[in-house]
Design a protein around this motif. Structure first.
Motif, PDB file in Angstrom:
ATOM      1  N   PRO A 286     -13.897   2.202   8.085  1.00  0.00           N
ATOM      2  CA  PRO A 286     -13.607   2.576   6.728  1.00  0.00           C
ATOM      3  C   PRO A 286     -12.734   3.899   6.597  1.00  0.00           C
ATOM      4  O   PRO A 286     -12.745   4.987   7.546  1.00  0.00           O
ATOM      5  CB  PRO A 286     -15.236   2.712   6.415  1.00  0.00           C
ATOM      6  CG  PRO A 286     -15.770   2.152   7.481  1.00  0.00           C
ATOM      7  CD  PRO A 286     -15.042   2.334   8.717  1.00  0.00           C
ATOM      8  N   TRP A 287     -11.993   4.061   5.551  1.00  0.00           N
ATOM      9  CA  TRP A 287     -11.296   4.914   5.239  1.00  0.00           C
ATOM     10  C   TRP A 287     -11.157   5.067   3.758  1.00  0.00           C
ATOM     11  O   TRP A 287     -11.365   4.145   2.992  1.00  0.00           O
ATOM     12  CB  TRP A 287      -9.879   4.896   5.727  1.00  0.00           C
ATOM     13  CG  TRP A 287      -8.930   3.567   5.697  1.00  0.00           C
ATOM     14  CD1 TRP A 287      -9.232   2.363   5.888  1.00  0.00           C
ATOM     15  CD2 TRP A 287      -8.019   3.625   4.339  1.00  0.00           C
ATOM     16  NE1 TRP A 287      -8.113   1.529   5.223  1.00  0.00           N
ATOM     17  CE2 TRP A 287      -7.526   2.121   4.065  1.00  0.00           C
ATOM     18  CE3 TRP A 287      -7.563   4.561   3.714  1.00  0.00           C
ATOM     19  CZ2 TRP A 287      -6.586   1.930   3.588  1.00  0.00           C
ATOM     20  CZ3 TRP A 287      -6.590   4.074   2.561  1.00  0.00           C
ATOM     21  CH2 TRP A 287      -6.078   3.007   2.554  1.00  0.00           C
ATOM     22  N   ALA A 288     -10.631   6.159   3.425  1.00  0.00           N
ATOM     23  CA  ALA A 288     -10.177   6.507   1.962  1.00  0.00           C
ATOM     24  C   ALA A 288      -9.066   7.697   1.934  1.00  0.00           C
ATOM     25  O   ALA A 288      -8.711   8.326   2.880  1.00  0.00           O
ATOM     26  CB  ALA A 288     -11.488   7.292   1.133  1.00  0.00           C
ATOM     27  N   ALA A 289      -8.229   7.825   0.865  1.00  0.00           N
ATOM     28  CA  ALA A 289      -7.242   8.795   0.731  1.00  0.00           C
ATOM     29  C   ALA A 289      -6.865   8.963  -0.558  1.00  0.00           C
ATOM     30  O   ALA A 289      -7.204   8.092  -1.690  1.00  0.00           O
ATOM     31  CB  ALA A 289      -6.068   7.731   1.377  1.00  0.00           C
ATOM     32  N   LEU A 290      -6.316  10.117  -0.882  1.00  0.00           N
ATOM     33  CA  LEU A 290      -5.852  10.615  -2.343  1.00  0.00           C
ATOM     34  C   LEU A 290      -4.403  10.374  -2.126  1.00  0.00           C
ATOM     35  O   LEU A 290      -3.573  11.362  -1.666  1.00  0.00           O
ATOM     36  CB  LEU A 290      -6.497  11.834  -2.615  1.00  0.00           C
ATOM     37  CG  LEU A 290      -7.517  12.075  -3.393  1.00  0.00           C
ATOM     38  CD1 LEU A 290      -8.917  11.281  -2.768  1.00  0.00           C
ATOM     39  CD2 LEU A 290      -7.965  13.440  -4.123  1.00  0.00           C
ATOM     40  N   LEU A 291      -3.638   9.422  -2.872  1.00  0.00           N
ATOM     41  CA  LEU A 291      -2.296   9.357  -2.530  1.00  0.00           C
ATOM     42  C   LEU A 291      -1.515   9.969  -3.845  1.00  0.00           C
ATOM     43  O   LEU A 291      -2.169   9.592  -5.073  1.00  0.00           O
ATOM     44  CB  LEU A 291      -1.803   8.081  -2.634  1.00  0.00           C
ATOM     45  CG  LEU A 291      -2.308   7.587  -1.253  1.00  0.00           C
ATOM     46  CD1 LEU A 291      -1.640   5.805  -0.977  1.00  0.00           C
ATOM     47  CD2 LEU A 291      -1.890   8.231   0.087  1.00  0.00           C
ATOM     48  N   PRO A 292      -0.558  10.798  -3.884  1.00  0.00           N
ATOM     49  CA  PRO A 292      -0.039  11.242  -5.049  1.00  0.00           C
ATOM     50  C   PRO A 292       0.903  10.201  -5.869  1.00  0.00           C
ATOM     51  O   PRO A 292       1.013   9.053  -5.433  1.00  0.00           O
ATOM     52  CB  PRO A 292       0.961  12.241  -4.370  1.00  0.00           C
ATOM     53  CG  PRO A 292       1.495  11.695  -3.214  1.00  0.00           C
ATOM     54  CD  PRO A 292       0.327  11.133  -2.487  1.00  0.00           C
ATOM     55  N   ALA A 293       1.352  10.839  -7.069  1.00  0.00           N
ATOM     56  CA  ALA A 293       2.302   9.769  -7.719  1.00  0.00           C
ATOM     57  C   ALA A 293       3.383   9.562  -7.059  1.00  0.00           C
ATOM     58  O   ALA A 293       4.068  10.189  -6.351  1.00  0.00           O
ATOM     59  CB  ALA A 293       2.505  10.834  -9.008  1.00  0.00           C
ATOM     60  N   LEU A 294       3.779   8.288  -7.300  1.00  0.00           N
ATOM     61  CA  LEU A 294       5.144   7.519  -6.600  1.00  0.00           C
ATOM     62  C   LEU A 294       4.739   7.757  -5.143  1.00  0.00           C
ATOM     63  O   LEU A 294       5.978   7.662  -4.470  1.00  0.00           O
ATOM     64  CB  LEU A 294       6.390   8.434  -7.239  1.00  0.00           C
ATOM     65  CG  LEU A 294       6.425   8.307  -8.617  1.00  0.00           C
ATOM     66  CD1 LEU A 294       7.856   9.011  -9.165  1.00  0.00           C
ATOM     67  CD2 LEU A 294       6.998   6.726  -8.959  1.00  0.00           C
ATOM     68  N   ASP A 295       3.510   7.734  -4.597  1.00  0.00           N
ATOM     69  CA  ASP A 295       3.670   7.650  -2.995  1.00  0.00           C
ATOM     70  C   ASP A 295       4.374   6.310  -2.525  1.00  0.00           C
ATOM     71  O   ASP A 295       4.020   5.162  -3.543  1.00  0.00           O
ATOM     72  CB  ASP A 295       2.116   7.543  -2.750  1.00  0.00           C
ATOM     73  CG  ASP A 295       2.038   7.518  -1.154  1.00  0.00           C
ATOM     74  OD1 ASP A 295       2.173   8.467  -0.563  1.00  0.00           O
ATOM     75  OD2 ASP A 295       1.845   6.251  -0.560  1.00  0.00           O
ATOM     76  N   PRO A 296       4.880   6.086  -1.437  1.00  0.00           N
ATOM     77  CA  PRO A 296       5.851   5.119  -0.873  1.00  0.00           C
ATOM     78  C   PRO A 296       4.819   3.887  -0.815  1.00  0.00           C
ATOM     79  O   PRO A 296       5.207   2.910  -0.860  1.00  0.00           O
ATOM     80  CB  PRO A 296       6.170   5.733   0.344  1.00  0.00           C
ATOM     81  CG  PRO A 296       5.386   6.782   0.868  1.00  0.00           C
ATOM     82  CD  PRO A 296       4.983   7.436  -0.499  1.00  0.00           C
ATOM     83  N   THR A 297       3.433   3.986  -0.680  1.00  0.00           N
ATOM     84  CA  THR A 297       2.570   2.940  -0.400  1.00  0.00           C
ATOM     85  C   THR A 297       2.577   2.032  -1.537  1.00  0.00           C
ATOM     86  O   THR A 297       2.869   0.718  -1.461  1.00  0.00           O
ATOM     87  CB  THR A 297       1.179   3.125  -0.071  1.00  0.00           C
ATOM     88  OG1 THR A 297       1.226   3.636   1.499  1.00  0.00           O
ATOM     89  CG2 THR A 297       0.300   1.916   0.096  1.00  0.00           C
ATOM     90  N   PRO A 298       2.039   2.245  -2.822  1.00  0.00           N
ATOM     91  CA  PRO A 298       1.989   1.760  -3.846  1.00  0.00           C
ATOM     92  C   PRO A 298       3.416   1.369  -4.600  1.00  0.00           C
ATOM     93  O   PRO A 298       3.828   0.058  -4.982  1.00  0.00           O
ATOM     94  CB  PRO A 298       1.322   2.361  -4.897  1.00  0.00           C
ATOM     95  CG  PRO A 298       1.388   3.965  -4.557  1.00  0.00           C
ATOM     96  CD  PRO A 298       1.316   3.823  -3.353  1.00  0.00           C
ATOM     97  N   MET A 299       4.571   2.033  -4.084  1.00  0.00           N
ATOM     98  CA  MET A 299       5.834   1.762  -4.662  1.00  0.00           C
ATOM     99  C   MET A 299       6.464   1.077  -3.688  1.00  0.00           C
ATOM    100  O   MET A 299       7.645   0.774  -3.952  1.00  0.00           O
ATOM    101  CB  MET A 299       6.557   3.324  -4.810  1.00  0.00           C
ATOM    102  CG  MET A 299       6.108   3.788  -5.864  1.00  0.00           C
ATOM    103  SD  MET A 299       6.117   3.041  -7.558  1.00  0.00           S
ATOM    104  CE  MET A 299       7.772   3.231  -7.770  1.00  0.00           C
ATOM    105  N   GLY A 300       5.953   0.390  -2.596  1.00  0.00           N
ATOM    106  CA  GLY A 300       6.613  -0.241  -1.726  1.00  0.00           C
ATOM    107  C   GLY A 300       6.327  -1.723  -2.013  1.00  0.00           C
ATOM    108  O   GLY A 300       7.278  -2.593  -1.488  1.00  0.00           O
TER     109      GLY A 300
END
Length: 390
Positions: A286-300
């Motif tokens: 199990p994991w969690a993360a705080l990703l910033p605006a325009l992070d490459p994961t959701p922008m991929g």
């Protein structure tokens, strides 16, 4: 047709994007390589993306990789977007994308110069570029303003919308620097300010990369970039690849042709995956993360329902930019923001288990520590971000 469900895609995302704790890294370059490139329209994104995927890293470690070791390089590439890439990827990006971008920008700026009455635009513009490059070689590094004093023609002002109410003459300094940067002749160096600043200095590529690099053909480079993207973001619809690269459908198909790929079903949507990458990835811890605006994961990806769910309205602005997001086990479950006093505030958009809440709290602490005394001013604000910082 082989089926690969969303659960498997989330498992791959957790490991290959270095978001599960067991997959995180102590090396900013390794993290960038794992994502193909890091999104860098907002300078803070690069640092926060690394922080979310790192172990015992600080912003100083990212600055060292960028400006000390010069193992990372900032450049305009796909979709005329700013990225930070491992320096070894420069030949691929240059041939696959940047050369065409330079030509496109040269033509666009040339039309404005022609309208402004500049005679023999191509010769004039290339002379200004040569003078700018020479001035930069003499200085070693400089800002656009410094180069404007060295090269008077950089201060030429052009009205790009004559007769319009919003018309405002602009100097050509940025145009020339964009062309030289896209051609790989100059690079963006250390900014004047902290790690959230976008006021960059410029350096000639001869001093930044003294050994240069071996050119590639555009065809080879596009296929290599597609191969790397598929390893990091695949399996995925071909439309997502077309969106991410910004290439034509024809260019995408030609780039895919030399690769051994397999058609797959993604919960009812056609997709492709590298044939040597069909083995399932085990579900991580199990994991969690705080990703910033325009992070490459959701922008991929362009098609994001499998990890975004119904949260687009809260997390995206009207231009399609995603703001800071909270992730848990491969799905977006909320958003976050930094307030003016430095507090990192969050809002969950889905119910989570107490165990997941603890993981999120740990990431809030990590992100707060990463910021330290730095306050990042967002380049845009999403609806949820506005609410959290009101």
């Amino acid at each position: 047709m082989l089926s690969i469900d969303s659960a498997q895609r989330r498992a791959r995302l957790a490991i290959r994007h270095r978001l599960a704790p067991s997959a995180r890294s102590t090396d900013p370059v390794d993290i960038a390589r794992s994502m193909v490139v890091l999104h860098a329209t907002d300078p803070a994104t690069v640092f926060l993306s690394v922080g979310a995927r790192g172990i015992d890293l600080t912003p100083a470690d990212v600055e060292k990789a960028l400006y000390g070791d010069r193992a990372l390089l900032r450049l305009l590439a796909m979709r005329r977007t700013m990225f930070v890439a491992p320096t070894e990827l420069l030949p691929v990006l240059q041939a696959s994308t940047c050369d065409a971008l330079a030509l496109k920008q040269r033509r666009a700026y040339g039309r404005y110069l022609e309208q402004a009455g500049i005679g023999d635009v191509d010769t004039w513009l290339r002379e200004v570029e040569a003078e700018t490059h020479a001035a930069l070689l003499a200085r070693g590094a400089a800002t656009g303003a410094q180069l404007g004093r060295d090269v008077p023609r950089l201060q030429t002002k052009v009205d790009t919308a004559p007769g319009k109410s919003y018309s405002k003459p602009t100097s050509i300094t940025t145009w020339v620097l964009v062309i030289l940067g896209a051609e790989g002749r100059i690079v963006r160096g250390r900014p004047n300010g902290g790690w959230t600043s976008s006021q960059y200095t410029w350096a000639p590529v001869e001093t930044w990369l003294p050994e240069g690099f071996t050119p590639m053909s555009a065809e080879q480079a596009r296929t290599e970039l597609v191969r790397r993207w598929l390893h990091v973001f695949g399996p995925a619809p071909v439309g997502d690849l077309k969106w991410w690269t910004g290439w034509t459908t024809s260019d995408v198909r030609k780039a895919l042709a030399p690769l051994d790929i397999t058609d797959v079903d993604l919960d009812g949507t056609p997709g492709v995956v590298l044939t040597d990458d069909l083995d399932p990835v085990p579900t991580p811890e199990p994991w969690a993360a705080l990703l910033p605006a325009l992070d490459p994961t959701p922008m991929g990806w362009q098609s994001r329902d499998w990890f975004l769910g119904p949260h687009a309205a809260a997390l995206f602005d009207t231009n399609g930019n995603i703001g800071p997001s909270i992730w848990a086990d491969g799905r977006i479950v909320g958003g976050w923001a930094q307030r003016a006093d430095g507090e990192v505030v969050t809002r969950l958009l889905e119910d989570v288990t107490p165990e997941t809440r603890k993981l999120i709290d740990t990431e809030i602490e990590r992100t707060t520590t990463w910021f330290g005394d730095t306050r990042a001013i967002p380049r845009f604000r999403t609806p949820l971000q506005r609410e959290l910082t009101a």
